[in-house]
Design a protein around this motif. Sequence first.
Motif, mmCIF file in Angstrom:
data_model
loop_
_atom_site.group_PDB
_atom_site.id
_atom_site.type_symbol
_atom_site.label_atom_id
_atom_site.label_comp_id
_atom_site.label_asym_id
_atom_site.label_seq_id
_atom_site.Cartn_x
_atom_site.Cartn_y
_atom_site.Cartn_z
ATOM 1 N N ALA A 737 20.198 40.684 -37.972
ATOM 2 C CA ALA A 737 19.020 40.104 -37.314
ATOM 3 C C ALA A 737 19.530 39.032 -36.353
ATOM 4 O O ALA A 737 20.527 38.367 -36.641
ATOM 5 C CB ALA A 737 18.073 39.492 -38.338
ATOM 6 N N PRO A 738 18.883 38.843 -35.218
ATOM 7 C CA PRO A 738 19.364 37.822 -34.277
ATOM 8 C C PRO A 738 19.266 36.402 -34.844
ATOM 9 O O PRO A 738 19.982 35.519 -34.397
ATOM 10 C CB PRO A 738 18.459 37.989 -33.061
ATOM 11 N N VAL A 739 18.376 36.215 -35.834
ATOM 12 C CA VAL A 739 18.266 34.924 -36.510
ATOM 13 C C VAL A 739 18.450 35.147 -38.004
ATOM 14 O O VAL A 739 17.635 35.813 -38.642
ATOM 15 C CB VAL A 739 16.909 34.238 -36.244
ATOM 16 N N ARG A 740 19.525 34.597 -38.540
ATOM 17 C CA ARG A 740 19.780 34.704 -39.987
ATOM 18 C C ARG A 740 19.393 33.378 -40.635
ATOM 19 O O ARG A 740 19.955 32.339 -40.311
ATOM 20 C CB ARG A 740 21.258 35.001 -40.241
ATOM 21 N N LYS A 741 18.442 33.463 -41.563
ATOM 22 C CA LYS A 741 18.087 32.252 -42.301
ATOM 23 C C LYS A 741 19.067 32.077 -43.454
ATOM 24 O O LYS A 741 19.316 33.009 -44.227
ATOM 25 C CB LYS A 741 16.658 32.325 -42.839
ATOM 26 N N ILE A 742 19.616 30.876 -43.574
ATOM 27 C CA ILE A 742 20.629 30.606 -44.590
ATOM 28 C C ILE A 742 20.031 29.817 -45.750
ATOM 29 O O ILE A 742 20.284 30.105 -46.916
ATOM 30 C CB ILE A 742 21.812 29.851 -43.961
ATOM 31 N N GLU A 743 19.215 28.825 -45.431
ATOM 32 C CA GLU A 743 18.496 28.050 -46.433
ATOM 33 C C GLU A 743 17.355 27.361 -45.722
ATOM 34 O O GLU A 743 17.175 27.525 -44.507
ATOM 35 C CB GLU A 743 19.410 27.030 -47.107
ATOM 36 N N ALA A 744 16.565 26.605 -46.446
ATOM 37 C CA ALA A 744 15.423 25.925 -45.832
ATOM 38 C C ALA A 744 15.868 25.087 -44.642
ATOM 39 O O ALA A 744 16.752 24.241 -44.766
ATOM 40 C CB ALA A 744 14.720 25.045 -46.863
ATOM 41 N N GLY A 745 15.276 25.359 -43.474
ATOM 42 C CA GLY A 745 15.575 24.588 -42.273
ATOM 43 C C GLY A 745 16.940 24.833 -41.677
ATOM 44 O O GLY A 745 17.383 24.059 -40.825
ATOM 45 N N HIS A 746 17.645 25.885 -42.093
ATOM 46 C CA HIS A 746 19.006 26.161 -41.598
ATOM 47 C C HIS A 746 19.088 27.624 -41.201
ATOM 48 O O HIS A 746 18.895 28.514 -42.026
ATOM 49 C CB HIS A 746 20.023 25.842 -42.697
ATOM 50 N N TRP A 747 19.401 27.849 -39.906
ATOM 51 C CA TRP A 747 19.494 29.199 -39.374
ATOM 52 C C TRP A 747 20.799 29.391 -38.613
ATOM 53 O O TRP A 747 21.373 28.441 -38.084
ATOM 54 C CB TRP A 747 18.339 29.493 -38.401
ATOM 55 N N GLU A 748 21.228 30.653 -38.541
ATOM 56 C CA GLU A 748 22.329 31.039 -37.653
ATOM 57 C C GLU A 748 21.743 31.883 -36.534
ATOM 58 O O GLU A 748 21.026 32.863 -36.793
ATOM 59 C CB GLU A 748 23.380 31.840 -38.411
ATOM 60 N N PHE A 749 22.050 31.521 -35.295
ATOM 61 C CA PHE A 749 21.570 32.258 -34.129
ATOM 62 C C PHE A 749 22.723 33.081 -33.569
ATOM 63 O O PHE A 749 23.759 32.549 -33.172
ATOM 64 C CB PHE A 749 21.017 31.285 -33.086
ATOM 65 N N LYS A 750 22.524 34.414 -33.538
ATOM 66 C CA LYS A 750 23.612 35.328 -33.226
ATOM 67 C C LYS A 750 23.588 35.829 -31.787
ATOM 68 O O LYS A 750 24.602 36.308 -31.285
ATOM 69 C CB LYS A 750 23.563 36.526 -34.197
ATOM 70 N N SER A 751 22.446 35.763 -31.131
ATOM 71 C CA SER A 751 22.337 36.256 -29.754
ATOM 72 C C SER A 751 22.799 35.178 -28.776
ATOM 73 O O SER A 751 22.043 34.646 -27.954
ATOM 74 C CB SER A 751 20.893 36.684 -29.451
ATOM 75 N N LEU A 752 24.079 34.871 -28.871
ATOM 76 C CA LEU A 752 24.662 33.765 -28.124
ATOM 77 C C LEU A 752 26.147 34.048 -27.977
ATOM 78 O O LEU A 752 26.787 34.467 -28.947
ATOM 79 C CB LEU A 752 24.445 32.476 -28.923
ATOM 80 N N ASP A 753 26.692 33.869 -26.789
ATOM 81 C CA ASP A 753 28.113 34.160 -26.616
ATOM 82 C C ASP A 753 28.798 33.117 -25.748
ATOM 83 O O ASP A 753 28.178 32.166 -25.258
ATOM 84 C CB ASP A 753 28.324 35.577 -26.057
#
Length: 860
Positions: A737-753
Motif C-alpha cells: 500500500a502506498p501508506v503503511r500504518k505502523i502504529e497510532a499516528g505513525h505511517w510509512e509513505f512509499k510513493s516517494l523517491d
Amino acid sequence: MASLDSLRHLVQTHPIIDNHAHNLLSRDVACDYDSYPLESVTSEAHGRALENARATLPLLRATNQLSELYGSLCETWDDVLAAHSRWVQDDYDGLIRRSLEGTNALLLDDLLSDDDVESYDWHDRFTITATKRIVRIEAVAASVIGDLMSTERKEGETVWSKFRQQFLEAIDRAMDDPAVVGFKSVICYRTGLDVDPYSGDEDLLTASLHRVLDSGTRRSGYRVEEKPLNDWLVQQTLKAITFKKRAGVVKPLQFHTGLGDNDISLVKANPAYLQPLIVQYEHADIVLLHSAYPYTREAGYLACVYPNVYLDLGEVFPMVSREAQEKILRESLEITPTNRLLWSTDGHFHPESFWLANRQFRQALEKVLVEYVQHGDYTVSQAKTAAADILFHNSNRLYRLNLESKYVDGSVLSKAQTSLPSFPLDAFLLKNPDIEFVWMQWVDYTATIRVRMFPIEEFVRIARKQRRVGITLSVCCMLQDDTLLPEGTPTGQFYLEPDLNSLYRNGGLAKSAAPSATVMTFWRTEDGAPLDRCPRTTLRNIVDKLHAEHNIQLKTGFEVEVVFLKPTQDQHTGHVTGYTPAAANHSWSRMTSDTRRLVPLLEEITQTLASIGIKLEQFHAESAPGQFEFVLPPAEPLAATDALLAARQVIAAVAEQHGLHATLHPRPAPEGAGSAAHAHVSITPTTNENAFLAGILKYFQSIAAFTLSSEASYERVRPGIWAGSEWVTWGFQNREAPVRKIEAGHWEFKSLDGLANMYLAMAALLSGGYMGLESNLPLTVKECTVDASTLTSSQRAELGITTPIPKSLAESLDALERAPLDKLLGAEMIKDYVTVKRAEMVRLQAMSLEKRRLWLLERY
C-alpha cells in the motif's frame, strides 16, 4: 591606531557569560502584547504608566537600533511591533539566535514566571554551553507553602516546623544540583534590603508565616511578604552557602538592588542597607544586581571594600539613556576592582531585551575604555583584560562554570579559535577546528543540489551578517543543465542565509581534499524577510502551522535506498558510457558472495556517517541488483531532511572512493525492483490521526507531483514490486500500500523517491494532513490488507478505494494545479514548480530511453 582597534574588536566580539537573565516566552504567546508588552524591554513601568514609555529616550533609541536586528527599517514603535510579529511567525528561533549572538552561557532565574515561558534547558539550543539555573528563594518558599497547605501534618508537627524543614531541604537539594549555580533574593521588593543578619524569634517567625498563609490561597498562591520571614529566608540561604563553601561548593546569592517595578521601596533598594549582612556572612559570595541604579556608587564601594561582594552591571542596558549608561559604567569603575564586575542582560520574555542589552553594553564599554586609554588611565592591554574579565572571566570564575573562551586577539578571525556569533557555529567549529571551507547549499525545483564554497573566514563573515550571498532568482525557472526557461527572468536575486543548525562536516571526500563542511540555507528577500519560494522555508512553515494551530508535534525519518553501479568507460576518451550493477548475485536481506565484497564499503559509509553525527539505525541489502538501504534516525522534519541530504552526500562520496557510482534513480534496472526514499512520519498527539491521514489520501494525486517528481518515478507505480502498487490506500503493516500504518499516528509513505526535492515533498505531505485536520475529514478509505490492484473494482469500492495513483508526471501536475495546496505551499512556488517540471518532462521525452536513463543516472 591599531592597538585601539584590537581593543574595540575585543569589546565587540568577545563571548559573554550572561550571569542573570530570565526565560523567553514560548512562541504561542510571544505576540500577546496585552500580557507581555514589548515596551517592557526598555521600561520597568506597568499598566497605564507603561503607555508613556513610547515618549522615553530609551524606547526611541531602541526603535532605531532594532532595525538592525530585524533587517528592516523601523521608524515607529508600531513598526517594531509589526517586525517582531513577522519574525515570531516566520522564524522565532532565528530571532532568538540573532538576539543571543555571542552568548556563551546563560544563567537564568527561571522562577520569574511559571506560565507561558520555555524551560531553562530549552535555551541550550541558542548558546554554546548548557544553560544554568539561578534559584529564587522566595519562589521556593511560596512553593513549599503551597505544598504544605495541600498535605497533612504529622501529629505534633507545627506549620512552622514543617515549613522550616521543607524549605531547608529544598535549598539543600539546589546546593547539590549541578544545574544550579547560584541563588537569588527579591527581598528588595518584599520588605527592603535592611535585612537583619541574625535569625529571628521562633514565635515571631511562626506568626509571620501564619500571616502569609492568611493572605493567600492554594489557587491564588502565597506571596512571602513578611519581614521576619523574608529575613530568615535570606539568613538560612547564606548559612547553607557558607557551610557548603567549606566543602568546595560555591554558589553565590544574588540580590535585586536598585531599579525595579513600582512595588519596590526605592529608598530601601539601596545596597548600603546590606552592609551588616555582608559582614556577618563574610564567606558567602554576594552579587548586587542591576548596577544598583541609582545607587551604583554605593554598590561599587561595597564591592571594593568587601572581598565577598560583586557588582553586576545589568538591567540599565537598555532601560536608561546612552549618557546614563556611560555614567553608570564610569561610576562602577571609580573604585571597584574590575575583577569584581559582572555582566548580565536581565533579558526576559522577549529576545529583543537580550539583543538591546548586549549591543548597548558593548557600545558603552568600548567608548569608556577607549577614552580611558586615550587619557592614559589604562594601557590597551589593561583595558582589554578588564573587558574580557567583565564580559566572561569574572562570571566564569565566580560561578565555577569552568568554561573556555576561544577568543583569539586580532582583527582576523581564525577558525574555531575565534569567538563566533552563533551557538551552532561556535559549537561546531570547537569540535572541528580544522575546517577550512564551508559549502553553502540549496536545492532547486529539479532536486539539484547547488553549492557555493567559501573559505572559513569568509563564511564567518556571512554568518555574522557582515556580507550577503546573492543568488539569481532565475534558479526558480531553471533546469538541471542551467537552461533558463522562457517563463523565468535573469533579473532579481535572493540571498542565502545559512541555517547553522544544519552544519555537517563533509565526509568521504578524497584524502587530498581539505577539511570542509556543508550547511543548508534559507532564501531571503532584499530586506531580509523569508522568501516564500524557498523549499526549506515552505517545509518549516507547514510544520510550524501544524504546531501552532493543532498542537501537532512531528517526527520524520527516512530510508535511503541506493543502487551501487560500476561505470563503464570508453577506452579512448575515458568518458562514462554506461553503468552495470556492482552486485549481480544479490537479493533482499541476504548475504551473497557479491554482497560480501561490498561489506567494507557499507561499513565505511556507516562509520563515516557516525563520524559526522548521523548514526544509522540499520543497513541491509535490498531487492534490486546492487541495491542497499540505510535507515536514518528520526528527527523534526527540517532536521531530518537536512540529515538525509548530508547522508546521501556521504554515501556518494565514499562510493566514489571505491570506484562506484551511487544512484537514487527510481528504477535503474527495468527488470529489477524500484528504488525509493520511504519516509516515516509520526504525529503527537494521535487524537486526530484519521483526519490527518484522510487529508493526505484526499490530496494524494496532487502530492505525488512532489513525491514522484520525474517521469522515471512512475516506473515504480506498478503492482508486485513492493513499491506501493497503483491505488491510493493504506493498510496496517501492508507493504504493498502506498501508506503503511505502523502504529497510532505513525505511517510509512512509499510513493516517494530520490528524485524529489524532499523539502517540498514533505511539505506537500504535511499540507495534506493539515487540510484533513482543518476540515476534520472522515477517513472513508478503509484498511486494505492486500495489494489493492489484485482486488476487483467492486471490492475496492467496498473499501472506499476509488483513486488511482497517477501513472505519469503530467497527471500529477494536472492534479496539483486543481488542488488547493497553493494556499499552504504558495501560489508562486507552485507556478514555478509546475513550469519547471513540465519543461523537464519535455526535455527528457525528446531523448531516447537509454540516453534518458544515462542522463538521470549521472545527475541523481
